[in-house]
Design a protein around this motif. Structure first.
Motif, PDB file in Angstrom:
ATOM      1  N   GLN A 187       6.017  -2.627   2.694  1.00  0.00           N
ATOM      2  CA  GLN A 187       6.243  -3.917   3.336  1.00  0.00           C
ATOM      3  C   GLN A 187       7.268  -3.763   4.454  1.00  0.00           C
ATOM      4  O   GLN A 187       8.333  -3.188   4.234  1.00  0.00           O
ATOM      5  CB  GLN A 187       6.764  -4.938   2.332  1.00  0.00           C
ATOM      6  CG  GLN A 187       5.843  -5.252   1.190  1.00  0.00           C
ATOM      7  CD  GLN A 187       6.479  -6.267   0.250  1.00  0.00           C
ATOM      8  OE1 GLN A 187       7.070  -7.258   0.670  1.00  0.00           O
ATOM      9  NE2 GLN A 187       6.362  -5.999  -1.045  1.00  0.00           N
ATOM     10  N   ASP A 241       4.263   1.705  12.240  1.00  0.00           N
ATOM     11  CA  ASP A 241       3.018   2.124  11.588  1.00  0.00           C
ATOM     12  C   ASP A 241       3.395   2.692  10.228  1.00  0.00           C
ATOM     13  O   ASP A 241       3.983   3.773  10.131  1.00  0.00           O
ATOM     14  CB  ASP A 241       2.316   3.172  12.448  1.00  0.00           C
ATOM     15  CG  ASP A 241       0.991   3.619  11.856  1.00  0.00           C
ATOM     16  OD1 ASP A 241       0.514   2.952  10.917  1.00  0.00           O
ATOM     17  OD2 ASP A 241       0.447   4.644  12.314  1.00  0.00           O
ATOM     18  N   THR A 242       3.083   1.951   9.160  1.00  0.00           N
ATOM     19  CA  THR A 242       3.451   2.378   7.822  1.00  0.00           C
ATOM     20  C   THR A 242       2.240   2.273   6.892  1.00  0.00           C
ATOM     21  O   THR A 242       1.283   1.567   7.189  1.00  0.00           O
ATOM     22  CB  THR A 242       4.589   1.503   7.247  1.00  0.00           C
ATOM     23  OG1 THR A 242       4.148   0.137   7.193  1.00  0.00           O
ATOM     24  CG2 THR A 242       5.843   1.605   8.101  1.00  0.00           C
ATOM     25  N   PRO A 243       2.280   2.962   5.752  1.00  0.00           N
ATOM     26  CA  PRO A 243       1.187   2.833   4.777  1.00  0.00           C
ATOM     27  C   PRO A 243       1.034   1.387   4.304  1.00  0.00           C
ATOM     28  O   PRO A 243       1.984   0.599   4.374  1.00  0.00           O
ATOM     29  CB  PRO A 243       1.629   3.745   3.632  1.00  0.00           C
ATOM     30  CG  PRO A 243       2.582   4.718   4.262  1.00  0.00           C
ATOM     31  CD  PRO A 243       3.292   3.955   5.334  1.00  0.00           C
ATOM     32  N   THR A 244      -0.138   1.056   3.800  1.00  0.00           N
ATOM     33  CA  THR A 244      -0.422  -0.319   3.396  1.00  0.00           C
ATOM     34  C   THR A 244       0.434  -0.792   2.231  1.00  0.00           C
ATOM     35  O   THR A 244       0.609  -2.005   2.038  1.00  0.00           O
ATOM     36  CB  THR A 244      -1.913  -0.476   3.018  1.00  0.00           C
ATOM     37  OG1 THR A 244      -2.230   0.477   1.996  1.00  0.00           O
ATOM     38  CG2 THR A 244      -2.810  -0.232   4.226  1.00  0.00           C
ATOM     39  N   ASP A 245       0.969   0.134   1.441  1.00  0.00           N
ATOM     40  CA  ASP A 245       1.786  -0.281   0.299  1.00  0.00           C
ATOM     41  C   ASP A 245       3.267  -0.404   0.656  1.00  0.00           C
ATOM     42  O   ASP A 245       4.107  -0.629  -0.223  1.00  0.00           O
ATOM     43  CB  ASP A 245       1.624   0.691  -0.869  1.00  0.00           C
ATOM     44  CG  ASP A 245       2.075   2.105  -0.536  1.00  0.00           C
ATOM     45  OD1 ASP A 245       2.160   2.447   0.663  1.00  0.00           O
ATOM     46  OD2 ASP A 245       2.348   2.880  -1.490  1.00  0.00           O
ATOM     47  N   LYS A 277       9.706   1.461  -0.302  1.00  0.00           N
ATOM     48  CA  LYS A 277       8.507   0.625  -0.173  1.00  0.00           C
ATOM     49  C   LYS A 277       8.756  -0.667   0.608  1.00  0.00           C
ATOM     50  O   LYS A 277       7.818  -1.408   0.893  1.00  0.00           O
ATOM     51  CB  LYS A 277       7.962   0.267  -1.557  1.00  0.00           C
ATOM     52  CG  LYS A 277       7.495   1.462  -2.369  1.00  0.00           C
ATOM     53  CD  LYS A 277       6.332   2.176  -1.692  1.00  0.00           C
ATOM     54  CE  LYS A 277       5.798   3.313  -2.549  1.00  0.00           C
ATOM     55  NZ  LYS A 277       4.705   4.060  -1.871  1.00  0.00           N
TER      56      LYS A 277
END
Length: 206
Positions: free
Chosen positions: A187, A181-185, A170
């Motif tokens: 960091q 480009d990564t998921p919003t959760d 995460k």
């Protein structure tokens, strides 16, 4: 639950932690806010204000006891205990990161190293055997890894990030110039020495 730190306070406390760690290695027992200011370029009044917000750590004219202040800042930053990270990239930068004692000084263990190059897989760097990036989804949960560090060419950064995210990581520390480009959760923290140098030069030359 303790109140969450602002980004600015957390960043400054991290810099104080770095100075205190080095001062302890130099054999110092105490340090003043003015000395911390000289090493961080943060105003001594700001330093005292930051630290007084969490308790009474120092004495006027005497300074701060380094061991106790180190312990308090680590507690504030929640860096006590052991934290496992995964390093992706076993090239020159990866070797330098894996061989550095700095992580261990702050309770951080490089628990796994991954690479896509079959010639590097099986080698040991920093005391850790390099694994294939194909094994990341198995190794990350097995070794309780919470952070991934990218030390790969920019062209390979997104694939490496995708592999870490798929494995459950995460937090990604990005040593490349790539925009990830990564998921919003998830960091992403990017460190670019050239940009940081330009930032320093701007304030020095203007």
């Amino acid at each position: 639950m303790a109140e969450r730190l602002t980004v600015g306070v957390a960043a400054r406390l991290s810099r104080y932690l770095q100075v205190l760690t080095q001062a302890k290695k130099m054999g110092k027992d105490r340090i003043s806010s003015q000395e911390i200011a000289e090493y961080t370029n943060i105003n001594a009044t700001q330093i005292r204000r930051d630290l007084s917000g969490f308790g009474k750590f120092g004495k006027r004219g005497v300074g701060y006891q380094i061991d106790s202040l180190l312990a308090e800042i680590r507690k504030i930053l929640r860096t006590q205990g052991q934290h496992n990270i995964a390093l992706v990239g076993a090239g020159r930068l990866g070797e330098a990161i894996a061989s550095s004692p700095i992580f261990g000084e702050h309770g951080i263990t490089i628990a796994a190293v991954f690479d896509t190059d079959p010639a590097k897989v099986g080698r040991a760097i920093g005391g850790v055997t390099v694994s294939s990036i194909d094994d990341v989804e198995q190794v990350v949960p097995e070794r309780n890894i919470i952070v991934g560090v990218l030390a790969v060419p920019a062209s390979a950064a997104q694939d490496a990030a995708d592999a870490l995210v798929a494995a459950g990581v995460k937090i990604i520390f990005n040593y490349t110039e790539a925009l990830l480009d990564t998921p919003t959760d998830v960091q992403v923290h990017t460190s670019n020495p050239a940009v940081e140098l330009l930032y320093a030069l701007y304030f020095h030359l203007t």
